[in-house]
Design an enzyme around this catalytic site. Structure first.
Site, PDB file in Angstrom:
ATOM      1  N   ASP A  63       0.836  -1.201   0.000  1.00 20.88           N
ATOM      2  CA  ASP A  63       0.000   0.000   0.000  1.00 20.88           C
ATOM      3  C   ASP A  63       0.872   1.252   0.000  1.00 20.88           C
ATOM      4  OD1 ASP A  63      -2.463   1.557   0.364  1.00 20.88           O
ATOM      5  OD2 ASP A  63      -1.735   1.872   2.396  1.00 20.88           O
ATOM      6  N   GLU A 135      -2.135  -5.314  -3.496  1.00 18.24           N
ATOM      7  CA  GLU A 135      -1.153  -4.559  -2.721  1.00 18.24           C
ATOM      8  C   GLU A 135      -0.062  -5.473  -2.182  1.00 18.24           C
ATOM      9  OE1 GLU A 135      -4.017  -0.913  -1.179  1.00 18.24           O
ATOM     10  OE2 GLU A 135      -3.613  -2.598   0.158  1.00 18.24           O
TER      11      GLU A 135
END
Length: 250
Positions: A63, A135
């Site tokens: 992320d 992610e």
């Protein structure tokens, strides 16, 4: 008895063969030196022996890598944009729906390692799980080969330099279908609500319908144009696209 390579292992009866990770690597655009990182990035907590064996830590890392890489790309691609514009475009590109759409494009679902409950609950199509896995894969690429390799993957998948600042696809209908798929919804349908005007200059009013959402109503001189407009308006209303006209639209 002649010696040689052992025959390939066969899947147990009733189980489906495990997908080839090389195919996923090809889709992602990165060949892992340490494939255990990719395996962990695909392992949901329901299938892990412990929290450290799931993709959660890689998701956290990915992320942050995603945010940095997209911000880096936008900063370079849009030298005249102010901080507010850059922030808005960044938010549009790194949203959860975008990550789920990328994972769908990579065909991550069949490669996920899930517990039986998640498998039976449709976890391979679950938008939240797909976004997390996306992610996590980015975090795995970063650990495997560094920032430049991760940014190259992100630039291809997220189109960080696009002027649109959203997750636009080839056209509104394609984008709406991909967005619906990322959310685990059935494909959109298009229904003619009304037709007016003479045969040589018809006017079509078409609804783009998705389960659980109010339809988008598009108007155009042909069914195709009306369907595109209906899809575009639905995407705008749901915050997926900005409210700006499509290039070349009548």
């Amino acid at each position: 008895m002649a010696t040689g390579a052992a025959p390939p292992a066969r899947a147990r009866k009733g189980t489906r063969p495990r997908p080839d990770l090389a195919v996923l690597e090809e889709q992602v655009g990165h060949r892992f030196r340490d494939r255990s990182l990719l395996i962990r990035a695909l392992t949901h907590v329901s299938a892990a022996s412990g929290s450290g064996g799931s993709y959660q830590r890689l998701e956290f890392l990915g992320d942050r890598v995603l945010g940095l890489a997209v911000a880096d790309g936008l900063f370079a691609a849009l030298p005249d944009a102010d901080e507010g514009d850059l922030s808005r475009r960044l938010s549009g590109l790194v949203r959860r729906e975008s990550c789920a759409a990328v994972a769908t494009a990579w065909n991550v679902g069949p490669h996920l390692k899930l517990g039986l409950g998640e498998v039976h609950g449709g976890g391979r199509r679950n938008a939240a799980i797909l976004a997390d896995a996306c992610e996590a894969i980015l975090g795995a690429v970063f650990l495997d080969a560094g920032y430049d390799a991760a940014k190259a993957v992100i630039d291809r998948a997220f189109a960080a330099g696009e002027e649109t600042g959203g997750t636009r696809s080839r056209d509104p209908k394609s984008a709406l279908q991909e967005w619906a798929q990322a959310r685990g919804l059935a494909p959109p349908t298009y229904v003619v609500a009304e037709r007016s005007g003479p045969d040589h200059a018809p006017r079509f009013y078409i609804e783009a319908r998705l389960a659980g959402l109010a339809p988008g109503l598009g108007v155009g001189g042909s069914k195709r144009l009306a369907e595109q407009e209906a899809a575009r308006l639905l995407l705008v209303r749901e915050g997926v696209w900005e409210n700006e006209p499509e290039a070349g639209q009548d």
